[in-house]
Motif scaffolding. Structure first.
Motif, PDB file in Angstrom:
ATOM      1  N   PRO A 155      -4.953 -12.774  -2.280  1.00  0.00           N
ATOM      2  CA  PRO A 155      -5.624 -11.581  -2.817  1.00  0.00           C
ATOM      3  C   PRO A 155      -5.186 -11.283  -4.248  1.00  0.00           C
ATOM      4  O   PRO A 155      -4.023 -11.463  -4.610  1.00  0.00           O
ATOM      5  N   ARG A 156      -6.127 -10.816  -5.051  1.00  0.00           N
ATOM      6  CA  ARG A 156      -5.863 -10.467  -6.448  1.00  0.00           C
ATOM      7  C   ARG A 156      -6.698  -9.252  -6.843  1.00  0.00           C
ATOM      8  O   ARG A 156      -7.784  -9.027  -6.339  1.00  0.00           O
ATOM      9  N   LEU A 157      -6.165  -8.503  -7.790  1.00  0.00           N
ATOM     10  CA  LEU A 157      -6.882  -7.458  -8.514  1.00  0.00           C
ATOM     11  C   LEU A 157      -7.586  -6.459  -7.586  1.00  0.00           C
ATOM     12  O   LEU A 157      -8.808  -6.295  -7.623  1.00  0.00           O
ATOM     13  N   PRO A 158      -6.838  -5.745  -6.749  1.00  0.00           N
ATOM     14  CA  PRO A 158      -7.464  -4.763  -5.861  1.00  0.00           C
ATOM     15  C   PRO A 158      -7.962  -3.542  -6.632  1.00  0.00           C
ATOM     16  O   PRO A 158      -7.485  -3.233  -7.724  1.00  0.00           O
ATOM     17  N   ALA A 159      -8.920  -2.849  -6.042  1.00  0.00           N
ATOM     18  CA  ALA A 159      -9.429  -1.590  -6.591  1.00  0.00           C
ATOM     19  C   ALA A 159      -9.795  -0.694  -5.422  1.00  0.00           C
ATOM     20  O   ALA A 159     -10.245  -1.170  -4.375  1.00  0.00           O
ATOM     21  N   VAL A 183       8.284   1.880 -21.039  1.00  0.00           N
ATOM     22  CA  VAL A 183       9.565   1.554 -20.410  1.00  0.00           C
ATOM     23  C   VAL A 183       9.301   1.143 -18.966  1.00  0.00           C
ATOM     24  O   VAL A 183       8.248   1.463 -18.399  1.00  0.00           O
ATOM     25  N   PRO A 184      10.248   0.422 -18.330  1.00  0.00           N
ATOM     26  CA  PRO A 184      10.041   0.010 -16.934  1.00  0.00           C
ATOM     27  C   PRO A 184       9.812   1.208 -16.016  1.00  0.00           C
ATOM     28  O   PRO A 184      10.476   2.242 -16.141  1.00  0.00           O
ATOM     29  N   ARG A 185       8.874   1.066 -15.091  1.00  0.00           N
ATOM     30  CA  ARG A 185       8.620   2.115 -14.109  1.00  0.00           C
ATOM     31  C   ARG A 185       9.610   1.967 -12.961  1.00  0.00           C
ATOM     32  O   ARG A 185       9.692   0.897 -12.343  1.00  0.00           O
ATOM     33  N   PRO A 186      10.358   3.022 -12.643  1.00  0.00           N
ATOM     34  CA  PRO A 186      11.354   2.920 -11.565  1.00  0.00           C
ATOM     35  C   PRO A 186      10.700   2.568 -10.230  1.00  0.00           C
ATOM     36  O   PRO A 186       9.652   3.108  -9.868  1.00  0.00           O
ATOM     37  N   GLY A 187      11.312   1.655  -9.514  1.00  0.00           N
ATOM     38  CA  GLY A 187      10.838   1.300  -8.187  1.00  0.00           C
ATOM     39  C   GLY A 187       9.578   0.472  -8.155  1.00  0.00           C
ATOM     40  O   GLY A 187       9.027   0.222  -7.081  1.00  0.00           O
ATOM     41  N   ALA A 188       9.094   0.036  -9.316  1.00  0.00           N
ATOM     42  CA  ALA A 188       7.840  -0.711  -9.351  1.00  0.00           C
ATOM     43  C   ALA A 188       8.034  -2.109  -8.790  1.00  0.00           C
ATOM     44  O   ALA A 188       9.066  -2.748  -8.987  1.00  0.00           O
ATOM     45  N   ALA A 189       7.029  -2.572  -8.074  1.00  0.00           N
ATOM     46  CA  ALA A 189       7.024  -3.929  -7.540  1.00  0.00           C
ATOM     47  C   ALA A 189       5.573  -4.360  -7.393  1.00  0.00           C
ATOM     48  O   ALA A 189       4.656  -3.542  -7.454  1.00  0.00           O
ATOM     49  N   GLY A 190       5.366  -5.650  -7.187  1.00  0.00           N
ATOM     50  CA  GLY A 190       4.014  -6.147  -7.012  1.00  0.00           C
ATOM     51  C   GLY A 190       3.326  -6.405  -8.336  1.00  0.00           C
ATOM     52  O   GLY A 190       3.872  -6.185  -9.419  1.00  0.00           O
ATOM     53  N   VAL A 191       2.076  -6.873  -8.236  1.00  0.00           N
ATOM     54  CA  VAL A 191       1.272  -7.186  -9.417  1.00  0.00           C
ATOM     55  C   VAL A 191      -0.114  -6.576  -9.249  1.00  0.00           C
ATOM     56  O   VAL A 191      -0.479  -6.086  -8.184  1.00  0.00           O
ATOM     57  N   ASP A 192      -0.886  -6.630 -10.325  1.00  0.00           N
ATOM     58  CA  ASP A 192      -2.288  -6.188 -10.312  1.00  0.00           C
ATOM     59  C   ASP A 192      -2.427  -4.709  -9.956  1.00  0.00           C
ATOM     60  O   ASP A 192      -3.299  -4.315  -9.172  1.00  0.00           O
ATOM     61  N   ALA A 193      -1.569  -3.862 -10.526  1.00  0.00           N
ATOM     62  CA  ALA A 193      -1.622  -2.430 -10.220  1.00  0.00           C
ATOM     63  C   ALA A 193      -2.946  -1.831 -10.667  1.00  0.00           C
ATOM     64  O   ALA A 193      -3.469  -2.145 -11.740  1.00  0.00           O
ATOM     65  N   SER A 194      -3.486  -0.940  -9.838  1.00  0.00           N
ATOM     66  CA  SER A 194      -4.756  -0.280 -10.146  1.00  0.00           C
ATOM     67  C   SER A 194      -4.749   1.124  -9.566  1.00  0.00           C
ATOM     68  O   SER A 194      -4.573   1.304  -8.357  1.00  0.00           O
ATOM     69  N   VAL A 221      -0.683  -5.742  -5.332  1.00  0.00           N
ATOM     70  CA  VAL A 221      -0.514  -6.885  -4.435  1.00  0.00           C
ATOM     71  C   VAL A 221       0.976  -7.216  -4.407  1.00  0.00           C
ATOM     72  O   VAL A 221       1.581  -7.495  -5.444  1.00  0.00           O
ATOM     73  N   GLU A 222       1.565  -7.166  -3.214  1.00  0.00           N
ATOM     74  CA  GLU A 222       2.997  -7.429  -3.057  1.00  0.00           C
ATOM     75  C   GLU A 222       3.188  -8.495  -1.981  1.00  0.00           C
ATOM     76  O   GLU A 222       2.864  -8.273  -0.803  1.00  0.00           O
ATOM     77  N   GLY A 223       3.662  -9.661  -2.391  1.00  0.00           N
ATOM     78  CA  GLY A 223       3.909 -10.726  -1.430  1.00  0.00           C
ATOM     79  C   GLY A 223       2.668 -11.147  -0.678  1.00  0.00           C
ATOM     80  O   GLY A 223       2.742 -11.467   0.522  1.00  0.00           O
ATOM     81  N   GLY A 224       1.521 -11.149  -1.337  1.00  0.00           N
ATOM     82  CA  GLY A 224       0.283 -11.550  -0.694  1.00  0.00           C
ATOM     83  C   GLY A 224      -0.343 -10.477   0.170  1.00  0.00           C
ATOM     84  O   GLY A 224      -1.341 -10.731   0.851  1.00  0.00           O
ATOM     85  N   ARG A 225       0.221  -9.266   0.151  1.00  0.00           N
ATOM     86  CA  ARG A 225      -0.330  -8.162   0.940  1.00  0.00           C
ATOM     87  C   ARG A 225      -0.664  -7.000   0.012  1.00  0.00           C
ATOM     88  O   ARG A 225      -0.090  -6.851  -1.072  1.00  0.00           O
ATOM     89  N   LEU A 226      -1.589  -6.158   0.457  1.00  0.00           N
ATOM     90  CA  LEU A 226      -1.982  -4.992  -0.327  1.00  0.00           C
ATOM     91  C   LEU A 226      -1.061  -3.825  -0.007  1.00  0.00           C
ATOM     92  O   LEU A 226      -0.755  -3.558   1.158  1.00  0.00           O
ATOM     93  N   LEU A 253     -10.277  -9.314  -4.749  1.00  0.00           N
ATOM     94  CA  LEU A 253     -10.717 -10.702  -4.889  1.00  0.00           C
ATOM     95  C   LEU A 253      -9.836 -11.601  -4.036  1.00  0.00           C
ATOM     96  O   LEU A 253      -8.634 -11.351  -3.878  1.00  0.00           O
ATOM     97  N   VAL A 254     -10.429 -12.653  -3.492  1.00  0.00           N
ATOM     98  CA  VAL A 254      -9.694 -13.597  -2.645  1.00  0.00           C
ATOM     99  C   VAL A 254     -10.067 -15.020  -3.038  1.00  0.00           C
ATOM    100  O   VAL A 254     -11.018 -15.249  -3.789  1.00  0.00           O
ATOM    101  N   ASP A 255      -9.281 -15.963  -2.490  1.00  0.00           N
ATOM    102  CA  ASP A 255      -9.575 -17.392  -2.636  1.00  0.00           C
ATOM    103  C   ASP A 255      -9.729 -17.786  -4.101  1.00  0.00           C
ATOM    104  O   ASP A 255     -10.755 -18.347  -4.522  1.00  0.00           O
ATOM    105  N   ASP A 256      -8.686 -17.463  -4.883  1.00  0.00           N
ATOM    106  CA  ASP A 256      -8.675 -17.817  -6.308  1.00  0.00           C
ATOM    107  C   ASP A 256      -9.875 -17.235  -7.051  1.00  0.00           C
ATOM    108  O   ASP A 256     -10.509 -17.891  -7.878  1.00  0.00           O
ATOM    109  N   ARG A 257     -10.183 -15.995  -6.718  1.00  0.00           N
ATOM    110  CA  ARG A 257     -11.228 -15.226  -7.405  1.00  0.00           C
ATOM    111  C   ARG A 257     -12.615 -15.836  -7.227  1.00  0.00           C
ATOM    112  O   ARG A 257     -13.480 -15.714  -8.086  1.00  0.00           O
ATOM    113  N   THR A 258     -12.831 -16.459  -6.066  1.00  0.00           N
ATOM    114  CA  THR A 258     -14.161 -16.987  -5.760  1.00  0.00           C
ATOM    115  C   THR A 258     -14.910 -16.117  -4.761  1.00  0.00           C
ATOM    116  O   THR A 258     -16.030 -16.451  -4.363  1.00  0.00           O
TER     117      THR A 258
END
Length: 610
Positions: free
Chosen positions: A360-364, A596-607, A333-338, A373-378
């Motif tokens: 959006p959170r925790l994509p798979a 170690v840091p992954r080069p070029g990584a951005a966003g959260v909830d990586a899957s 999830v990057e800036g509210g987009r997948l 998941l959307v709307d605060d995981r509801t």
């Protein structure tokens, strides 16, 4: 039933012949012997042959028991040396193949409970028929049953057994002892191997491994094939999650069962039932046996036969998933987009409905199906992606584009989803009543409640389905989320004829020392990784450090790696080198023994896909 009983008996007998290992004492490894001609290219047994000493003159009761433990490492001639430490009736009745007890290397105590007359004071000689008790103690790690299945012990569980010795013909001999062999972890690892019985998924599209521990010798081929054919005796947690390509009633032809190795080819001669299998099914039979015998010393090929004649197979090999490689890159999830993560940054996923404002959170993702998941995981949204938008594991077909934004699974504090190879997105709802527990949904809006009685009074915190679709790893606590109640469980997935998940049957506890956990992922077909904490060495207080715990599905092996203490999530493609950690400072990748840091990584909830 008679055939299955025969197979079980053969397995137990064969394990008994090769089960024991050295705990302590002196042994001799052969350094020379006659040169004999034999088949070319037959690999030598990887485990060294052990030649122990027999009973020593004037040995005390505890020394006799130590000698017996050491001699139990010699499987030649049906434990003849070990039996020489026993009375004649005990030697005749002892059945060491009942189970193998694995204890911590070091810490073994062998002590006579009470010295009695004639021991230590030099005044009185022991009398004929006099009995003594010797206690064996050690920290217990696990137990392997007569089918090769490992069960882990709780941390700091003591193993204690009393052995009775009696004075016979001027010497001490063992008269009462358990039908088991006690081995140290070091020698267990040297002499035994973790082999994978390769079951078949009910749809015939994937191999599903189950770990069994057997001695690392060529006779292991017979044990493994016998177990593979004993479909009526499958482990309970997998019984309804897997199938087999072998026709009902198929057994090894020989009596007793045997899988001879000619050169480097294992010859699997089956009963007449094998000929009833159509050509494509025979390829699946070949795939199961070939994958099962991987790693058996000296075996590089398999030849199927029935009633002594070669079993005709069509050209090619079976099209089945065998611990598939993940070729896609992680979804984030990057800036509210997948988006998906590549080597230079992130690429926004196309073909995804607008999730702006839905948090959006925790994509798979798996194949062409994405869940988030959307709307605060509801709520959970499940959509089908265009072909060029999905990141696809090998062997998973992508479908047509489409899908509109629809919350198919409402709930409270939903668990991050996992999409299986059938396109079903799994999550778990918190709370009580019929709506709580495991649930799955597909991109067509169908929802399936997954029956899991063992989770009735528990709260799921994380889950992931294996890439074969037949197993699911679950982290849960009690309903209140009480600290210290966390459990890791791996369960077999029973599906409806259409592929929807219907029920999960839980296995034993592979990580009984777990006291806290944040996330779980599959590293490969036999290993899950848990981001969590385990009990300290004293077995009472939790180890305060967060660790990456890579756990064999059966719990027989646990690797622990220190990680940054702000890590919150873990994901993996295939193999330890692909593990990614998400921390407050960003995404980390493995580099040797650290992250170690992954080069070029951005966003959260990586899957990773799958």
């Amino acid at each position: 039933m008679a055939d299955r009983g025969r197979a079980r008996g053969v397995v137990a007998t064969a394990v008994a012949l090769v089960a024991a290992l050295v705990l302590t004492g002196c042994v001799t490894l052969p350094r020379e012997g006659p040169v004999e001609e034999g088949p070319a290219q037959v690999a030598a047994d990887p485990a060294p042959r052990i030649i122990p000493d027999g009973p020593q003159e004037n040995a005390a009761p505890d020394a006799v028991v130590r000698g017996w433990l050491t001699a139990s490492a010699a499987f030649d001639d049906d434990y003849s040396v070990a039996r020489s430490f026993l009375t004649a009736p005990a030697a005749s009745s002892w059945r060491p193949g009942g189970r193998v007890v694995v204890v911590a290397t070091g810490g073994l105590e062998v002590r006579e409970v009470a010295a009695g007359p004639g021991r230590g004071d030099g005044a009185t000689e022991p009398t004929a028929g006099e009995r003594r008790t010797v206690t064996v103690r050690a920290p217990l790690l696990g137990v392997v049953d007569d089918r090769g299945r490992w069960t882990s012990a709780e941390p700091r569980t003591p193993y204690t057994v009393d052995v009775t010795v009696v004075r016979v013909s001027g010497a001490w001999r063992i008269t009462e002892l358990p039908d088991e062999v006690v081995v140290s972890r070091n020698f267990f690892d040297q002499q035994y191997g973790a082999f994978q019985l390769q079951h078949l998924s009910p749809d015939g599209r994937a191999l599903v491994p189950e770990t069994r521990w057997f001695p690392q010798r060529q006779a292991t081929a017979t044990l493994l094939v016998s177990e593979l054919l004993s479909t009526g005796d499958r482990s309970a947690w997998l019984a309804d999650a897997v199938s087999t390509a072998f026709p009902v009633g198929t057994t090894l032809l020989s009596d007793p069962p045997a899988v001879p190795v000619e050169g480097t080819t294992a010859v699997v001669d089956l009963s007449a039932e094998a000929r009833t299998a159509p050509p494509e099914q025979r390829l699946l039979m070949q795939a199961q046996v070939t994958a099962t015998l991987r790693g058996v010393p000296g075996v590089t090929d398999v030849r199927l036969a029935a009633e002594g004649s070669a079993l005709t197979l069509p050209p090619g090999t079976a099209d089945v998933l065998d611990d598939p490689v993940v070729t896609g890159t992680p979804v984030v999830v990057e800036g509210g987009r997948l988006a998906r993560l590549d080597g230079e940054g992130v690429e926004i996923l196309g073909g995804v409905p607008d999730l702006a404002g839905r948090r959006p959170r925790l994509p798979a993702v798996a194949g062409d199906v994405l869940a988030v998941l959307v709307d605060d995981r509801t709520g959970m949204v499940v959509v089908r992606l265009p072909r060029d938008a999905a990141t696809v594991p090998d062997g998973t077909a992508a479908g047509a584009a489409g899908g509109a934004l629809e919350v198919v699974t409402p709930g409270t504090d939903l668990v991050g989803p996992s999409v299986d190879r059938f396109g079903w997105a799994w999550t778990a709802r918190s709370g009580a009543g019929d709506d709580a527990g495991l649930v799955a949904a597909d991109a067509d809006g169908d929802v399936a409640k997954v029956d899991a009685p063992w989770l009735a009074d528990r709260r799921v915190h994380a889950l992931q389905v294996s890439r074969d679709g037949a197993r699911v790893a679950v982290l849960s606590t009690d309903a209140a989320g009480t600290p210290g109640t966390v459990q890791l469980r791996v369960a077999g997935v029973e599906r409806s004829p259409g592929g929807s998940p219907a029920r999960v049957e839980v296995a034993g506890d592979p990580l009984p020392g777990l006291v806290d956990a944040l996330d779980v992922t599959w590293v490969d077909g036999q290993t899950v990784a848990v981001l969590g904490r385990v009990r300290g060495q004293d077995g009472a207080d939790p180890d305060s450090r967060l660790r990456l715990l890579e756990v064999a599905v059966d719990g027989s092996v646990v690797r622990s790696t220190d990680v940054p203490q702000d890590a919150v999530r873990v994901t993996s493609a295939k193999g330890r080198s692909t593990v990614l950690l998400e921390t407050a400072g960003g995404l980390l990748q493995r580099s040797g023994g650290s992250f170690v840091p992954r080069p070029g990584a951005a966003g959260v909830d990586a899957s990773f896909p799958g």
